[in-house]
Design a protein around this motif. Sequence first.
Motif, PDB file in Angstrom:
ATOM      1  N   ILE A 177      44.456-118.003  52.877  1.00 55.39           N
ATOM      2  CA  ILE A 177      43.623-119.195  52.993  1.00 55.39           C
ATOM      3  C   ILE A 177      44.431-120.477  52.819  1.00 55.39           C
ATOM      4  CG2 ILE A 177      41.516-117.979  52.326  1.00 55.39           C
ATOM      5  CD1 ILE A 177      41.825-119.260  49.519  1.00 55.39           C
ATOM      6  N   SER A 194      43.503-124.671  59.010  1.00 54.72           N
ATOM      7  CA  SER A 194      42.578-123.904  59.846  1.00 54.72           C
ATOM      8  C   SER A 194      41.752-122.933  59.011  1.00 54.72           C
ATOM      9  CB  SER A 194      43.338-123.134  60.930  1.00 54.72           C
ATOM     10  OG  SER A 194      43.962-124.023  61.819  1.00 54.72           O
ATOM     11  N   ALA A 195      42.382-122.284  58.038  1.00 59.24           N
ATOM     12  CA  ALA A 195      41.657-121.365  57.164  1.00 59.24           C
ATOM     13  C   ALA A 195      40.630-122.126  56.334  1.00 59.24           C
ATOM     14  CB  ALA A 195      42.628-120.615  56.260  1.00 59.24           C
ATOM     15  N   ASP A 242      39.219-125.010  57.055  1.00 53.62           N
ATOM     16  CA  ASP A 242      38.141-125.450  57.955  1.00 53.62           C
ATOM     17  C   ASP A 242      37.143-124.320  58.183  1.00 53.62           C
ATOM     18  OD1 ASP A 242      39.329-127.946  58.164  1.00 53.62           O
ATOM     19  OD2 ASP A 242      40.171-127.569  60.161  1.00 53.62           O
ATOM     20  N   PHE A 243      37.653-123.105  58.369  1.00 48.42           N
ATOM     21  CA  PHE A 243      36.788-121.945  58.561  1.00 48.42           C
ATOM     22  C   PHE A 243      35.949-121.694  57.313  1.00 48.42           C
ATOM     23  CE2 PHE A 243      36.042-117.326  58.353  1.00 48.42           C
ATOM     24  CZ  PHE A 243      35.310-117.163  59.517  1.00 48.42           C
ATOM     25  N   ARG A 255      29.146-114.607  61.114  1.00 45.13           N
ATOM     26  CA  ARG A 255      30.315-115.350  61.609  1.00 45.13           C
ATOM     27  C   ARG A 255      31.609-114.621  61.252  1.00 45.13           C
ATOM     28  NH1 ARG A 255      32.857-117.508  65.400  1.00 45.13           N
ATOM     29  NH2 ARG A 255      34.325-119.107  64.812  1.00 45.13           N
ATOM     30  N   VAL A 264      34.327-113.118  64.075  1.00 43.99           N
ATOM     31  CA  VAL A 264      35.757-113.438  64.126  1.00 43.99           C
ATOM     32  C   VAL A 264      36.592-112.166  64.044  1.00 43.99           C
ATOM     33  CG1 VAL A 264      37.648-114.529  62.835  1.00 43.99           C
ATOM     34  CG2 VAL A 264      35.547-115.799  63.288  1.00 43.99           C
ATOM     35  N   ILE A 286      39.696-118.044  68.903  1.00 44.09           N
ATOM     36  CA  ILE A 286      39.921-118.073  67.456  1.00 44.09           C
ATOM     37  C   ILE A 286      41.411-118.238  67.211  1.00 44.09           C
ATOM     38  CG2 ILE A 286      37.899-116.672  66.820  1.00 44.09           C
ATOM     39  CD1 ILE A 286      39.804-114.236  66.677  1.00 44.09           C
ATOM     40  N   GLU A 331      44.756-117.882  61.701  1.00 43.43           N
ATOM     41  CA  GLU A 331      44.395-118.308  60.347  1.00 43.43           C
ATOM     42  C   GLU A 331      42.910-118.084  60.054  1.00 43.43           C
ATOM     43  OE1 GLU A 331      48.114-120.483  61.530  1.00 43.43           O
ATOM     44  OE2 GLU A 331      46.215-120.031  62.521  1.00 43.43           O
ATOM     45  N   GLU A 332      42.054-118.207  61.060  1.00 40.76           N
ATOM     46  CA  GLU A 332      40.631-117.910  60.871  1.00 40.76           C
ATOM     47  C   GLU A 332      40.427-116.421  60.581  1.00 40.76           C
ATOM     48  OE1 GLU A 332      37.952-120.799  63.575  1.00 40.76           O
ATOM     49  OE2 GLU A 332      39.383-119.557  64.687  1.00 40.76           O
ATOM     50  N   ALA A 356      41.485-115.760  57.053  1.00 41.30           N
ATOM     51  CA  ALA A 356      40.479-116.281  56.126  1.00 41.30           C
ATOM     52  C   ALA A 356      39.239-115.393  56.123  1.00 41.30           C
ATOM     53  CB  ALA A 356      40.113-117.718  56.498  1.00 41.30           C
ATOM     54  N   ALA A 357      38.809-114.931  57.297  1.00 43.83           N
ATOM     55  CA  ALA A 357      37.646-114.041  57.369  1.00 43.83           C
ATOM     56  C   ALA A 357      37.929-112.746  56.607  1.00 43.83           C
ATOM     57  CB  ALA A 357      37.295-113.741  58.827  1.00 43.83           C
TER      58      ALA A 357
END
Length: 153
Positions: free
Chosen positions: A20, A24-25, A27-28, A43, A47, A62, A65-66, A69-70
């Motif tokens: 994280i 970008s992480a 923001d997600f 969500r 992802v 995507i 980094e998303e 983070a997911a």
Amino acid sequence: MGESRNGAAGDMGTWGVSPIGSDSAMDFLDLLAELPEGDRRTRVVDVLTIADQRPEAIMREIVPEEVLAAAAVVAGALPGGEALPWAGDDALAGAGLAAGSAAGLGAVAVRAVRAAVSHGGGWWEASWVSEEDRVAARESLDGLVQVLERNRN
């Protein structure tokens, strides 16, 4: 540690070695925090599924980094996730899933993480500026994957 990937400490982008530790992480995670619990899970699953089933969509729909983070959100809701070094991060807590709602997501999260970090011929691993950051990021990622692997069912 904490140097950005483009080499200048303090630049926007990646500022930490955890899953994280990037704009970008974050923001997600901010987006997830604004959603109701059920929509958050949807969500996260979306992802992870995109990365797993359509890795060619990484960097089009995507970003890696998303995906990381997911996967961190999933791990945070699984047994053992509380021991990860970033587990107490306020942004992750605000975007987290309720206990039990991550059950069954470990396997897709592992596959999604592998797709994200291998995208672009291993760009994620190669993009770290210093060897120290590369090693720390790899260790951080390994810890994440270990929690997900233990909860693959």
